[in-house]
Design a protein around this motif. Sequence first.
Motif, short mmCIF file in Angstrom:
data_model
loop_
_atom_site.label_atom_id
_atom_site.label_comp_id
_atom_site.label_asym_id
_atom_site.label_seq_id
_atom_site.Cartn_x
_atom_site.Cartn_y
_atom_site.Cartn_z
N ILE A 1 1.36 -0.76 0.13
CA ILE A 1 0.46 -0.18 0.20
C ILE A 1 0.89 1.46 -0.09
CG2 ILE A 1 -1.92 -0.64 1.23
CD1 ILE A 1 -1.36 0.08 3.48
N GLY A 2 2.07 1.36 -0.05
CA GLY A 2 3.14 2.31 -0.03
C GLY A 2 4.87 1.90 0.18
N ASN A 3 4.43 0.90 0.87
CA ASN A 3 6.03 0.88 1.36
C ASN A 3 6.76 -0.55 0.51
OD1 ASN A 3 8.66 -1.04 1.97
ND2 ASN A 3 8.28 0.62 3.69
N LEU A 4 7.32 -0.24 -0.33
CA LEU A 4 7.98 -1.95 -1.73
C LEU A 4 8.25 -2.67 -0.31
CD1 LEU A 4 7.54 -2.42 -4.70
CD2 LEU A 4 9.93 -1.90 -4.87
N GLY A 5 8.91 -2.96 0.47
CA GLY A 5 9.50 -3.68 1.30
C GLY A 5 8.32 -4.00 1.73
N ASP A 6 7.22 -4.16 2.22
CA ASP A 6 6.22 -4.71 2.25
C ASP A 6 5.36 -6.26 1.66
OD1 ASP A 6 6.42 -3.79 5.16
OD2 ASP A 6 4.81 -2.23 4.16
N LEU A 7 6.16 -5.89 0.33
CA LEU A 7 5.87 -6.99 -0.29
C LEU A 7 6.53 -8.80 -0.34
CD1 LEU A 7 4.22 -7.84 -3.28
CD2 LEU A 7 6.56 -8.01 -4.60
N SER A 8 5.75 -9.65 0.35
CA SER A 8 6.22 -10.56 0.82
C SER A 8 6.79 -11.80 -0.52
CB SER A 8 5.16 -11.81 0.84
OG SER A 8 4.60 -12.32 0.42
N ASP A 9 8.00 -12.13 0.56
CA ASP A 9 8.63 -13.01 -1.06
C ASP A 9 7.63 -14.32 -1.92
OD1 ASP A 9 11.06 -12.39 -0.29
OD2 ASP A 9 11.49 -13.68 1.19
N ARG A 10 6.76 -14.99 -1.29
CA ARG A 10 5.70 -15.56 -2.03
C ARG A 10 5.32 -14.80 -3.38
NH1 ARG A 10 0.76 -17.77 0.22
NH2 ARG A 10 -0.15 -19.31 -1.96
N ALA A 11 4.48 -13.29 -2.64
CA ALA A 11 3.79 -12.73 -3.87
C ALA A 11 4.56 -11.80 -4.42
CB ALA A 11 3.52 -11.06 -2.75
N ARG A 12 6.07 -12.08 -4.62
CA ARG A 12 6.72 -11.63 -5.59
C ARG A 12 7.38 -13.24 -6.25
NH1 ARG A 12 11.84 -8.67 -5.51
NH2 ARG A 12 10.23 -7.56 -3.17
N GLU A 13 7.31 -14.19 -5.58
CA GLU A 13 7.39 -15.88 -6.66
C GLU A 13 6.04 -15.91 -7.19
OE1 GLU A 13 9.85 -18.86 -5.39
OE2 GLU A 13 8.74 -17.90 -3.16
N VAL A 14 5.02 -15.30 -7.07
CA VAL A 14 3.96 -15.95 -7.48
C VAL A 14 3.55 -14.67 -8.68
CG1 VAL A 14 1.25 -15.65 -7.89
CG2 VAL A 14 2.61 -16.09 -5.44
N LEU A 15 3.71 -13.52 -8.41
CA LEU A 15 4.27 -12.30 -9.44
C LEU A 15 4.99 -13.01 -11.09
CD1 LEU A 15 3.22 -9.33 -7.85
CD2 LEU A 15 1.53 -10.48 -8.78
N ALA A 16 6.35 -13.96 -10.90
CA ALA A 16 6.61 -14.03 -11.63
C ALA A 16 6.75 -14.63 -12.54
CB ALA A 16 8.36 -13.61 -10.95
N THR A 17 5.53 -15.52 -11.72
CA THR A 17 5.82 -17.16 -12.92
C THR A 17 4.68 -17.42 -13.22
OG1 THR A 17 5.30 -18.40 -10.31
CG2 THR A 17 7.27 -18.13 -11.09
#
Length: 283
Positions: free
Chosen positions: A15-31
């Motif tokens: 909702i603002g701070n990019l560091g709040d994105l989880s590792d799992r969310a990053r992996e899902v979006l990438a795959t």
Amino acid sequence: MSNESGRLFVVATPIGNLGDLSDRAREVLATVHRIAAEDTRRSGQLLGRLGIRGRMISLHEHNESERVERILSCLAAGESIALVSDAGTPLISDPGYRLVRATREAGFEVLAVPGPSSVIAALSVAGLPTDRFFFEGFLPARTAARRRRLERLAGQPHTLVFLEAGRRVPAALDDLAEILGAGRESAVCRELTKRFETTRSGSLAQLAEWIRGDADRMRGEFVILVGPGVEDRAPAAATVPDTATLLQMLRGEGLGAKAAARVTARITGESANALYDRAVQEG
């Protein structure tokens, strides 16, 4: 990570701070094969910062119905799809309900990838009761409609949670103070997780005055929280005073005439209209 085909992932984004994105969310979006986004330009900027090149489909409140069939076809073809909103957790005052419902009814799996939510973040820092809360979302923009909605919410015995755009916050606080009571315990959370994050607590009257004290305080995105009314915090075994005293007590605690009359009517069984007239006459 290899996502299984024919799955819809509901992915929470910062909702603002990019560091709040989880590792799992990053992996899902990438795959995943495709990303259904409320605003492809805004989500594209997020993906760019993450170094992710995803195939996006726009899905917003104006085209959700027509996009559902296309996305179901993609799922049937064995593709995995991620659903994201502009910020935070999808479906919380954002589009996606029709898609999720249709996906489940079609027999495809829907998985949550939890993360940031302005509603939960605000509740965690506001210092108001959180054992039960009522999430209303955005109030109507028009004054008359907004006031009618607040009158229906006046009897809710929970912490109330609203979303609001900065320019409408002063008017919303004024109506909240008048209908729910100027002395009602409350908080405003502004720009959560961002550079100018601010959380301010006080009565509704105090917050209405504070927000007008500086034009910069009206900028950004807000969560407004209103604690339970005084009648909802009264001990269960307390002796109920007579009608006149009860009206005076509620008015003295800052409740508006309508709200005080409504609460008194629920307790005594008397006419709310008659009690309202009495409260107005007695000031």
